[in-house]
Design an enzyme around this catalytic site. Structure first.
Site, PDB file in Angstrom:
ATOM      1  CE  LYS A  49     -22.513 -17.184   9.732  1.00 31.70           C
ATOM      2  NZ  LYS A  49     -21.765 -16.496   8.659  1.00 31.70           N
TER       3      LYS A  49
ATOM      4  CG  ASP B  62     -22.343 -13.065   8.786  1.00 32.24           C
ATOM      5  OD1 ASP B  62     -22.206 -11.866   9.097  1.00 32.24           O
ATOM      6  OD2 ASP B  62     -21.522 -13.951   9.077  1.00 32.24           O
TER       7      ASP B  62
ATOM      8  CE  LYS C 237     -18.831 -11.207  10.483  1.00 36.91           C
ATOM      9  NZ  LYS C 237     -19.162 -12.253   9.488  1.00 36.91           N
ATOM     10  CB  VAL C 238     -25.248  -4.157   8.358  1.00 36.02           C
ATOM     11  CG1 VAL C 238     -25.671  -2.810   7.824  1.00 36.02           C
ATOM     12  CG2 VAL C 238     -25.977  -5.288   7.642  1.00 36.02           C
TER      13      VAL C 238
ATOM     14  CB  ILE D 175     -24.237   6.406   7.101  1.00 39.55           C
ATOM     15  CG1 ILE D 175     -24.722   6.140   5.667  1.00 39.55           C
ATOM     16  CG2 ILE D 175     -22.814   6.968   7.117  1.00 39.55           C
ATOM     17  CD1 ILE D 175     -24.958   7.409   4.861  1.00 39.55           C
TER      18      ILE D 175
ATOM     19  N   PRO E  71     -19.935 -18.301  16.464  1.00 38.25           N
ATOM     20  CG  PRO E  71     -19.104 -16.599  15.074  1.00 38.25           C
ATOM     21  CD  PRO E  71     -19.854 -16.833  16.364  1.00 38.25           C
ATOM     22  N   GLY E  72     -17.103 -20.280  15.290  1.00 34.62           N
ATOM     23  CA  GLY E  72     -15.729 -20.625  15.680  1.00 34.62           C
ATOM     24  C   GLY E  72     -15.586 -22.072  16.089  1.00 34.62           C
TER      25      GLY E  72
ATOM     26  CB  ALA F   5     -12.937 -24.873  10.369  1.00 31.76           C
TER      27      ALA F   5
ATOM     28  CB  ALA G 102     -19.770 -29.607  24.573  1.00 31.78           C
TER      29      ALA G 102
HETATM   30  O1  3DU Z   1     -15.276 -21.214  10.561  1.00 34.87           O
HETATM   31  P1  3DU Z   1     -16.509 -21.793   9.897  1.00 34.87           P
HETATM   32  O2  3DU Z   1     -16.272 -22.315   8.528  1.00 34.87           O
HETATM   33  O3  3DU Z   1     -17.237 -22.751  10.809  1.00 34.87           O
HETATM   34  O4  3DU Z   1     -17.529 -20.570   9.641  1.00 34.87           O
HETATM   35  C1  3DU Z   1     -17.834 -19.587  10.588  1.00 34.87           C
HETATM   36  C2  3DU Z   1     -18.811 -18.606   9.986  1.00 34.87           C
HETATM   37  O5  3DU Z   1     -19.118 -17.585  10.922  1.00 34.87           O
HETATM   38  C3  3DU Z   1     -18.302 -17.889   8.746  1.00 34.87           C
HETATM   39  O6  3DU Z   1     -19.436 -17.650   7.925  1.00 34.87           O
HETATM   40  C4  3DU Z   1     -17.762 -16.587   9.270  1.00 34.87           C
HETATM   41  O7  3DU Z   1     -17.830 -15.575   8.300  1.00 34.87           O
HETATM   42  C5  3DU Z   1     -18.721 -16.308  10.409  1.00 34.87           C
HETATM   43  N1  3DU Z   1     -18.181 -15.518  11.521  1.00 34.87           N
HETATM   44  C6  3DU Z   1     -17.060 -15.880  12.168  1.00 34.87           C
HETATM   45  O8  3DU Z   1     -16.452 -16.913  11.853  1.00 34.87           O
HETATM   46  C7  3DU Z   1     -16.594 -15.093  13.243  1.00 34.87           C
HETATM   47  C8  3DU Z   1     -17.253 -14.015  13.655  1.00 34.87           C
HETATM   48  O9  3DU Z   1     -16.828 -13.324  14.680  1.00 34.87           O
HETATM   49  C9  3DU Z   1     -18.409 -13.672  12.977  1.00 34.87           C
HETATM   50  C10 3DU Z   1     -18.853 -14.457  11.920  1.00 34.87           C
END
Ligand code: 3DU
EC number: 4.1.1.23
Length: 215
Positions: A34, A60, A62-63, A66, A170-171, A174, A180
């Site tokens: 991504k 990513d 996040k478009v 319009i 994601p999440g 960090a 899991a």
């Molecule tokens: O927290 P990390 O470094 O593992 O990255 C998470 C990625 O996912 C990062 O590119 C962020 O912009 C994206 N993301 C979110 O963290 C949360 C969302 O709701 C959507 C995208």
């Protein structure tokens, strides 16, 4: 996207050399890479063309505009070789339809953000997350983005979208989420950035996350 490792690398480094090094190091463990504003603003959209040689790329951006502007963004991204794009849904059905139409023309995927994973993600998103998930189904999106930091919300969203749409989540790491746990809650893929690309051994960390998801 082929489901092999259930891991998507969030490649938020900002320079080409690091991006290609890390992508190559973890390529055996990720199903997709991504990229978003940090890397593309740092190196230009051409980096996508290089990364697709290593793994399929999800853009990513996040478009959230319009329909006509969304269409132009999607066309650029897919022409650069991306296999998927992440859009917002709060801009409404016509904007999402515009992205899905371009994706259908290219044979690519659209993933719609339902609720974001950071603490502020509950402030405005929480009340509309279910409606956005429903809209993603009705619009024919490929999947949704739902928070690994709140596996119970992934469960709620899975109930709404059924089995046909994917959940990319994601999440993990960090931001405190567990790979899991969120896979058990119904996610198809986890998205992991900093835990991998800030590590001294990105491949080791990526492998460990894959092993954790064998649940
Ligand atoms: O927290 P990390 O470094 O593992 O990255 C998470 C990625 O996912 C990062 O590119 C962020 O912009 C994206 N993301 C979110 O963290 C949360 C969302 O709701 C959507 C995208």
């Amino acid at each position: 996207m082929e489901k092999k490792n259930r891991l998507i690398l969030a490649l938020d480094v900002t320079d080409r050399e690091n991006a290609l090094r890390i992508a190559n190091e973890v390529s055996d463990y990720v199903d997709s890479i991504k990229v978003g504003y940090p890397l593309v603003l740092g190196e230009g959209l051409g980096i996508v063309k290089e990364l697709v040689e290593i793994a399929p790329v999800i853009a990513d951006f996040k478009v959230a505009d319009i329909p006509n502007t969304d269409r132009l963004i999607c066309e650029h991204v897919f022409n650069a070789g991306a296999a998927g794009i992440i859009t917002h849904g709060f801009t409404g059905r016509d904007s999402l339809d515009s992205c899905v139409k371009v994706a259908n023309d290219f044979g690519t995927d659209v993933y719609v953000v339902t609720e974001m994973s950071h603490p502020g993600g509950v402030e405005f998103f929480r009340p509309v997350a279910e409606d956005i998930a429903k809209m993603a189904v009705e619009a024919g999106a490929s999947g949704v983005v739902a928070p690994a930091t709140r596996p119970e919300r992934v469960k709620d969203i899975r109930k709404i979208i059924g089995e046909e749409l994917s959940i990319i989540s994601p999440g993990v790491g960090a931001q405190g989420g567990s790979a899991a746990d969120v896979i058990r809650a119904g996610a198809d893929w986890v998205i992991v950035g900093r835990s991998i690309y800030n590590s001294d051994s990105p491949a080791k960390v990526a492998k460990k996350i894959c092993d954790e998801m064998n649940c």
